[in-house]
Each structure stands twice: as C-alpha cells, then as structure tokens.
Scaffold this active site. Structure first.
Site, PDB file in Angstrom:
ATOM      1  N   THR A 157       2.783  14.431  -6.282  1.00  0.00           N
ATOM      2  CA  THR A 157       3.612  14.541  -7.501  1.00  0.00           C
ATOM      3  C   THR A 157       5.112  14.438  -7.207  1.00  0.00           C
ATOM      4  O   THR A 157       5.833  13.795  -7.957  1.00  0.00           O
ATOM      5  CB  THR A 157       3.324  15.861  -8.246  1.00  0.00           C
TER       6      THR A 157
ATOM      7  N   ASP B 288      -2.803   0.539   8.211  1.00  0.00           N
ATOM      8  CA  ASP B 288      -1.625   1.385   7.974  1.00  0.00           C
ATOM      9  C   ASP B 288      -0.489   1.110   8.964  1.00  0.00           C
ATOM     10  O   ASP B 288       0.282   2.018   9.309  1.00  0.00           O
ATOM     11  CB  ASP B 288      -2.018   2.884   8.022  1.00  0.00           C
TER      12      ASP B 288
ATOM     13  N   ASN C 168       0.844  -1.196   0.000  1.00  0.00           N
ATOM     14  CA  ASN C 168       0.000   0.000   0.000  1.00  0.00           C
ATOM     15  C   ASN C 168       0.877   1.243   0.000  1.00  0.00           C
ATOM     16  O   ASN C 168       2.005   1.210   0.500  1.00  0.00           O
ATOM     17  CB  ASN C 168      -0.869  -0.004   1.275  1.00  0.00           C
TER      18      ASN C 168
ATOM     19  N   HIS D 129       0.734   5.087   1.485  1.00  0.00           N
ATOM     20  CA  HIS D 129      -0.028   5.904   2.439  1.00  0.00           C
ATOM     21  C   HIS D 129       0.624   7.291   2.501  1.00  0.00           C
ATOM     22  O   HIS D 129       1.845   7.401   2.639  1.00  0.00           O
ATOM     23  CB  HIS D 129      -0.021   5.253   3.820  1.00  0.00           C
TER      24      HIS D 129
HETATM   25  C1  GAR Z   1      -2.780   8.958  -2.798  1.00  0.00           C
HETATM   26  O1  GAR Z   1      -2.371  10.152  -2.190  1.00  0.00           O
HETATM   27  C2  GAR Z   1      -2.558   7.794  -1.863  1.00  0.00           C
HETATM   28  O2  GAR Z   1      -1.415   7.910  -1.082  1.00  0.00           O
HETATM   29  C3  GAR Z   1      -3.804   7.874  -1.007  1.00  0.00           C
HETATM   30  O3  GAR Z   1      -4.824   8.177  -1.915  1.00  0.00           O
HETATM   31  C4  GAR Z   1      -4.299   8.942  -2.994  1.00  0.00           C
HETATM   32  C5  GAR Z   1      -4.697   8.262  -4.289  1.00  0.00           C
HETATM   33  O4  GAR Z   1      -4.362   9.052  -5.383  1.00  0.00           O
HETATM   34  N1  GAR Z   1      -4.038   6.646  -0.313  1.00  0.00           N
HETATM   35  C6  GAR Z   1      -4.562   6.589   0.902  1.00  0.00           C
HETATM   36  O5  GAR Z   1      -4.906   7.561   1.529  1.00  0.00           O
HETATM   37  C7  GAR Z   1      -4.726   5.187   1.453  1.00  0.00           C
HETATM   38  N2  GAR Z   1      -5.026   5.237   2.844  1.00  0.00           N
HETATM   39  P1  GAR Z   1      -4.420   8.436  -6.853  1.00  0.00           P
HETATM   40  O6  GAR Z   1      -5.767   7.773  -7.010  1.00  0.00           O
HETATM   41  O7  GAR Z   1      -4.290   9.660  -7.735  1.00  0.00           O
HETATM   42  O8  GAR Z   1      -3.279   7.477  -7.004  1.00  0.00           O
END
Ligand code: GAR
Length: 231
Positions: free
Chosen positions: A186, A159, A121, A123
């Site tokens: 980014t 997490d 994952n 995070h």
């Molecule tokens: C990312 O920032 C990722 O780290 C977060 O969701 C976003 C997805 O962006 N994940 C979490 O918060 C998981 N707990 P994306 O769909 O543009 O890749």
C-alpha cells in the site's frame, strides 16, 4: 540511442496501450486503473489476462469495463505452449507495454525476447536483493533496516532485468512478514507502479540493450530511488 516505447502510432488513440497480466488480487491493477481514471497516468488498459480463474483482479477489470481474459496454465502441456497462446492473446490488443502485476509465472525465454523492452514487472524487494518468493520474510530474517519494491524491465533471467525505480520504507521492529507485505503493497507499490508507467507513457523511460535510460541518461543499476517514509 534508446527507442521510444510509443503510444502514438495509432492517431485515434494517443494513449500508451497496455495489457496487464495478473494471477491474484490485482491491487496493483486497481491502483493503475485509479491512476488512469484520475488523469495521473496517460494510458489505457486494453485487456487484463489472468492465468487463474479465481483471481479477484478479473472482477476489478470487469468493474472498470476492461476486457478480462482467463488463460489457465493448467490447460497446457508445457510452459512454451502456454506462453505461445498467451502471446497470441496479448498481440490481439497490440499493446505498447505489457505490465506484469502479480503474475506468478516464470516466462519462457522466447516470450520474454518477443516483448523485450516493453515488458515490465513489479517485484516486492529492493533488487538485486531477494529475487523469487518470500521476499518480506527474507528481508526480516536478514535483519534489514529497509525494504521496498522494484519496477524493472523483464529479461530471461528471473527478477534480474534492469531497474527503472525502487521505492523504500523503513522496517519497523513490530513488522511481521504479513504486516511488512501489506505496508510495501500500500505505501510503496500502489504509488510506484503508476508513476513508472506514466514515465514510460511520457517517453521519459526507455530500454536499450540491457540498460534503462531516463530522460536520455542511463540509470544506475538500482534505478531511480524514492523514499516513501516521507511521502
Ligand atoms: C505484489 O506484492 C507484487 O509485487 C508481487 O505480487 C503481489 C501482487 O499483488 N509480485 C511478485 O511477487 C512477482 N514476483 P496484487 O495482485 O494485489 O497486485
């Protein structure tokens, strides 16, 4: 000795076989697609599965010629029922690695146990800081000077799995939660996830009984560290 996450079981496809799970925009999925296309990651994405129909990541998958599947959690009466169907979809592709890329679902213990050691994952915080949601606002509220993202193996506790690598940036005085979220995405996430996945593809990162090994050596709790202010 940790077991290798092998991409070489099938001699017709020596690449690490990946299934990516998404819920939204899928920009991390895109960064992985691009890194594979440009030869930075030796892997192939066999399928993308979304629990939300509107997830833009499904369009990204279609554009890249990757099978995109929708499994709407609202069609299931329990978390377990959804996770059982999700597992059977994933298993059709026999992936070496299951990649959570903005998959906004809590996974049942039995799902996590099934993929233990091949489920990772991303995070958006420097774990163990800020598990859960609103990580960027929480980092600002705490007055932190640094923020970033963590790549970790998934264990049943949310997490809390062992960290492979963290990418850091400095927090600017002008950062709002939105600006910080976008900078972490980014400047950090889009570099960090492909890098970690390629380490796995190369057999450099392994999971064994709650620990991460890098080149055969156990990693410290917060994993490897990369500073993206200077990259
Ligand atoms: C990312 O920032 C990722 O780290 C977060 O969701 C976003 C997805 O962006 N994940 C979490 O918060 C998981 N707990 P994306 O769909 O543009 O890749």
């Amino acid at each position: 000795m940790p077991k290798k996450i092998s991409g070489e079981a099938d001699s017709s496809d020596r690449h690490l076989k990946i299934v990516v799970l998404i819920s939204g925009s899928g920009s991390n999925l895109q960064s992985l697609i691009d890194a594979i296309d440009t030869g930075k990651v030796t892997a192939s994405i066999k399928a993308v599965i979304s629990n939300r129909e509107q997830a833009y990541g499904l369009q990204r998958a279609a554009k890249a010629g990757i099978p995109g599947l929708l499994l709407n959690h609202q069609d299931f009466s329990s978390r377990e029922a959804f996770d059982t169907e999700l597992a059977s979809l994933i298993d059709r592709y026999q992936p070496d690695l299951v990649v959570l890329a903005g998959f906004m679902r809590i996974l049942s213990n039995s799902f996590v146990e099934r993929y233990l050691g091949r489920l990772i994952n991303i995070h958006p915080s420097l774990l163990p800081l800020y598990p859960g949601l609103n990580t960027h606002q929480r980092a600002l509220d705490a007055g932190d000077r640094e923020h970033g993202a963590s790549i970790h193996f998934v264990i049943p506790e949310l997490d809390a799995g062992p960290v492979i690598v963290q990418g850091r940036i400095k927090i600017n005085e002008s950062d709002s939660a939105e600006i910080l979220a976008s900078r972490v995405l980014t400047q950090v996430e889009h570099q960090l996830y492909p890098k970690a996945i390629n380490w796995i593809a190369q057999g450099r990162v392994q999971y064994d009984t709650g620990k991460v090994y890098f080149d055969g050596e156990p990693l410290p709790t917060q994993g490897r560290q990369i500073n993206y202010d200077h990259e």
